[in-house]
Design a protein around this motif. Structure first.
Motif, PDB file in Angstrom:
ATOM      1  N   ASP A  32       0.948  -1.184   0.690  1.00  0.00           N
ATOM      2  CA  ASP A  32      -0.206   0.081   0.436  1.00  0.00           C
ATOM      3  C   ASP A  32       1.537   1.356  -0.287  1.00  0.00           C
ATOM      4  O   ASP A  32       1.759   0.894   0.390  1.00  0.00           O
ATOM      5  CB  ASP A  32      -1.051  -0.218   1.241  1.00  0.00           C
ATOM      6  CG  ASP A  32      -2.287   1.541   1.359  1.00  0.00           C
ATOM      7  OD1 ASP A  32      -2.212   1.291  -0.160  1.00  0.00           O
ATOM      8  OD2 ASP A  32      -2.654   1.692   1.846  1.00  0.00           O
ATOM      9  N   HIS A  51       0.655   6.157   0.696  1.00  0.00           N
ATOM     10  CA  HIS A  51      -0.406   6.593   0.563  1.00  0.00           C
ATOM     11  C   HIS A  51       0.303   8.110   0.381  1.00  0.00           C
ATOM     12  O   HIS A  51       1.781   8.292   1.350  1.00  0.00           O
ATOM     13  CB  HIS A  51      -1.068   6.665   1.967  1.00  0.00           C
ATOM     14  CG  HIS A  51      -2.854   5.778   2.299  1.00  0.00           C
ATOM     15  ND1 HIS A  51      -3.674   5.799   1.729  1.00  0.00           N
ATOM     16  CD2 HIS A  51      -2.601   4.108   2.268  1.00  0.00           C
ATOM     17  CE1 HIS A  51      -4.863   5.533   1.925  1.00  0.00           C
ATOM     18  NE2 HIS A  51      -3.873   3.859   2.121  1.00  0.00           N
ATOM     19  N   HIS A  79      -3.806  -1.777   5.977  1.00  0.00           N
ATOM     20  CA  HIS A  79      -4.289  -1.671   4.907  1.00  0.00           C
ATOM     21  C   HIS A  79      -3.351  -3.063   4.212  1.00  0.00           C
ATOM     22  O   HIS A  79      -3.631  -4.045   3.473  1.00  0.00           O
ATOM     23  CB  HIS A  79      -4.047  -0.803   3.808  1.00  0.00           C
ATOM     24  CG  HIS A  79      -5.090   0.552   4.388  1.00  0.00           C
ATOM     25  ND1 HIS A  79      -5.731   1.551   3.841  1.00  0.00           N
ATOM     26  CD2 HIS A  79      -6.023  -0.195   5.505  1.00  0.00           C
ATOM     27  CE1 HIS A  79      -6.402   2.210   4.552  1.00  0.00           C
ATOM     28  NE2 HIS A  79      -6.836   1.460   5.299  1.00  0.00           N
TER      29      HIS A  79
HETATM   30 MG    MG Z   1      -4.589   1.931   2.347  1.00  0.00          MG
END
Ligand code: MG
Length: 162
Positions: free
Chosen positions: A10, A12, A44
């Motif tokens: 993941d 971000h 995540h």
């Molecule tokens: Mg995420």
């Protein structure tokens, strides 16, 4: 013994005026991660690794970012749900190993609390979750401090018949 391995990834983006949460731990910093939920990239990546190992698809299938239910959501809740879904198929998490790629801030003081939070959430452990942090020595989007990424690996073990 029956085992399954899964991987998760993941990333971000860092923005102003957002809390910085990783592995359910709030880290004091001038920026936080942008996302529909609390943007906890560690949770995540681990959640996706669990779903992958259990052949359950991915997070988008269960927690779509179009669903207002998950707006600002605590990602530990999603992680717990992924653990529950794997368990329902007869799998228990044997171990988790994750690497956070982040230039700044220094995450070393928070790695053990993150591991413990994930262990508590998945009701496993101790010493079954390991979280590491790396920089990219200034290269790429993580190095430019535009955001961070996380890679995770999970091993699931078939639950023992009792
Ligand atoms: Mg995420």
């Amino acid at each position: 013994m029956d085992y399954r391995i899964g991987t998760g990834f993941d990333a971000h983006k860092f923005v102003e005026a957002r809390p910085f949460i990783l592995g359910g731990v709030t880290i004091p910093y001038e920026k936080g991660l942008l996302g529909h939920s609390d943007a906890d990239a560690l949770c995540h990546a681990v959640s996706d690794a669990i779903l992958g190992a259990a052949a359950l698809g991915d997070m988008g299938k269960y927690f779509p970012d179009t669903d207002p239910k998950w707006k600002g959501a605590d990602s530990l809740v999603m992680l717990k749900e992924c653990g529950r879904m794997a368990r329902a198929k007869g799998w228990v998490v044997s171990n988790v190993d994750a690497t956070i790629v982040c230039q700044k801030p220094k995450l070393a003081p928070y790695l053990v609390p993150m591991s413990q939070m994930i262990e508590q959430t998945l009701e496993i452990g101790p010493d079954r979750v390991n979280v590491k942090a790396k920089t990219t020595e200034g290269m790429g989007f993580e190095g430019r401090e535009e955001g961070l990424s996380v890679q995770a690996a999970v091993l699931l073990q078939k639950e023992q018949e009792s």
